[in-house]
Design an enzyme around this catalytic site. Sequence first.
Site, PDB file in Angstrom:
ATOM      1  CG  HIS A  18      -0.791  -0.495   2.426  1.00 24.81           C
ATOM      2  ND1 HIS A  18       0.224  -0.002   3.173  1.00 24.81           N
ATOM      3  CD2 HIS A  18      -1.403  -1.429   3.187  1.00 24.81           C
ATOM      4  CE1 HIS A  18       0.233  -0.596   4.334  1.00 24.81           C
ATOM      5  NE2 HIS A  18      -0.732  -1.480   4.364  1.00 24.81           N
ATOM      6  CG  HIS A  66      -3.215  -6.483  12.156  1.00 25.05           C
ATOM      7  ND1 HIS A  66      -4.215  -5.544  12.069  1.00 25.05           N
ATOM      8  CD2 HIS A  66      -2.239  -6.052  11.301  1.00 25.05           C
ATOM      9  CE1 HIS A  66      -3.867  -4.605  11.200  1.00 25.05           C
ATOM     10  NE2 HIS A  66      -2.670  -4.897  10.719  1.00 25.05           N
ATOM     11  CD  GLU A  91      -2.973  -4.112   6.638  1.00 24.78           C
ATOM     12  OE1 GLU A  91      -2.361  -3.806   7.671  1.00 24.78           O
ATOM     13  OE2 GLU A  91      -2.888  -3.451   5.574  1.00 24.78           O
ATOM     14  CG  ASP A 116      -0.438  -8.026   6.003  1.00 14.79           C
ATOM     15  OD1 ASP A 116      -1.531  -7.707   6.497  1.00 14.79           O
ATOM     16  OD2 ASP A 116       0.632  -7.477   6.323  1.00 14.79           O
ATOM     17  CG  HIS A 173      -0.497  -0.483  11.113  1.00 18.30           C
ATOM     18  ND1 HIS A 173      -0.872  -0.083   9.852  1.00 18.30           N
ATOM     19  CD2 HIS A 173      -0.496  -1.832  11.087  1.00 18.30           C
ATOM     20  CE1 HIS A 173      -1.056  -1.127   9.079  1.00 18.30           C
ATOM     21  NE2 HIS A 173      -0.837  -2.206   9.804  1.00 18.30           N
ATOM     22  CG  ASP A 186       1.590  -5.180  10.966  1.00 23.63           C
ATOM     23  OD1 ASP A 186       2.072  -6.079  10.273  1.00 23.63           O
ATOM     24  OD2 ASP A 186       0.436  -4.730  10.782  1.00 23.63           O
TER      25      ASP A 186
HETATM   26 FE1  FEO Z   1      -1.038  -4.296   9.223  1.00 25.65          FE
HETATM   27 FE2  FEO Z   1       1.223  -6.606   8.289  1.00 25.65          FE
HETATM   28  O1  FEO Z   1      -0.464  -5.821   8.361  1.00 25.65           O
END
Ligand code: FEO
Length: 401
Positions: free
Chosen positions: A28, A82, A84, A86, A148, A167
């Site tokens: 990103h 988390h 997200e 990934d 984050h 992360d």
């Molecule tokens: Fe915030 Fe590695 O994803």
Amino acid sequence: MTTAFQAVQITDRVYWVGAIDWELRSFHGYRTGRGTSYNAYLIVGDEVTLVDTVKAPYFDEMIDRIRSVVDPSTIQHVISTHAELDHAGALAPLLELAKPAQLVASVMGKKALQQHFHWDRDVTVARHGERLDLGDTTLRFFEARMLHWPDSMFALLEPEGVLFPNDAFGMHLASAERFADQLDPGICEVEAAKYFANILLPFAPQLTKLLDELGQLDLNLKIIAPDHGPIWRNQPEQIIERYAHWAKREPTAKAVVVFDTMWKSTDLMARAIADGLTQAGLHVEVMPLNASHRSDVATELLDAGALLVGSPTLNNQMYPTMAGLMTYLKGLRPKNLVGAAFGSYGWGGQAVGQLDEALDDMGVERVEKGLRVRYVPDSDALVSCRALGQRVAAKLKEKLS
Ligand code: FEO
């Protein structure tokens, strides 16, 4: 079991079962020149537990690595630190395959998982400081809101002292080695700093608060196992100290000059400004945007004290590349910078005023109104550029004294 992909043992109970992404070059908006890894961890104790998963395309690889240690159906707890993708991209197929008794996430994690997967699944909420009994060992959770994402959470394997901070303390670095002490320390420092500057910098106050709190808990950390890049097993306190330092955003006698150029006039100005900065005693990074990525500019700014930005005017606007850079940097909330704008123009010359406004929006202490030069700078104009560099350097040195 012999499988194509094998787990890597980290401690008696903990195995790395993630995947290495050798080809990723953009995350990103962040240029990941050395790829990355998606780290998932298997805890093999009385109750088998998986901490995080991997990006969706690497599901089979993760399962293979898990199978090299245990049958995936023996996993009883899955921890999502988390949402997200990934880290949670392979969560749904993993839950389908392993059918664990429990999926654990933070308060915000439960909501974020629902908002990603639109499922009707029971998620156990782990509140700040709570523990999960795994039989012969324990996981303790710490909310890490905005580190984050709102759902981010740290998990600590007690009493082994293995921290899974998602992360935090990570880096985008694909490597065959799993531990930081097996890698070039210079590369680890650069990539960890880049990661901090581009991912965690906006949340420096929250990070400082959490590090202070964890520091007072005497957690006896032995290993920090982040979700990207290598694992810190030797002196893990060193990366915590680096984070505490970066979070202060302390300026140094360093200037970053970043610009784009149309016919090399703004480039010439940048070169003369850089010479003035250098002669005044600053270390200077000159970053033409046709050769420098915005995420590298953000990294250089991590310890800089001055930011100088230059753009020609194109159709009454600053260059789109500079507009993109200023938007990106504003979002990262850099602090403690002095600066100035500059640029060549033909008639309207609006770009420099727009850069002045963008610097003000970012909270950069501008030393003066931006310097504009019509068309091609002559030697007098370049002397003015040099003098601008010297005035910015003087301002920074006054601040640092
Ligand atoms: Fe915030 Fe590695 O994803």
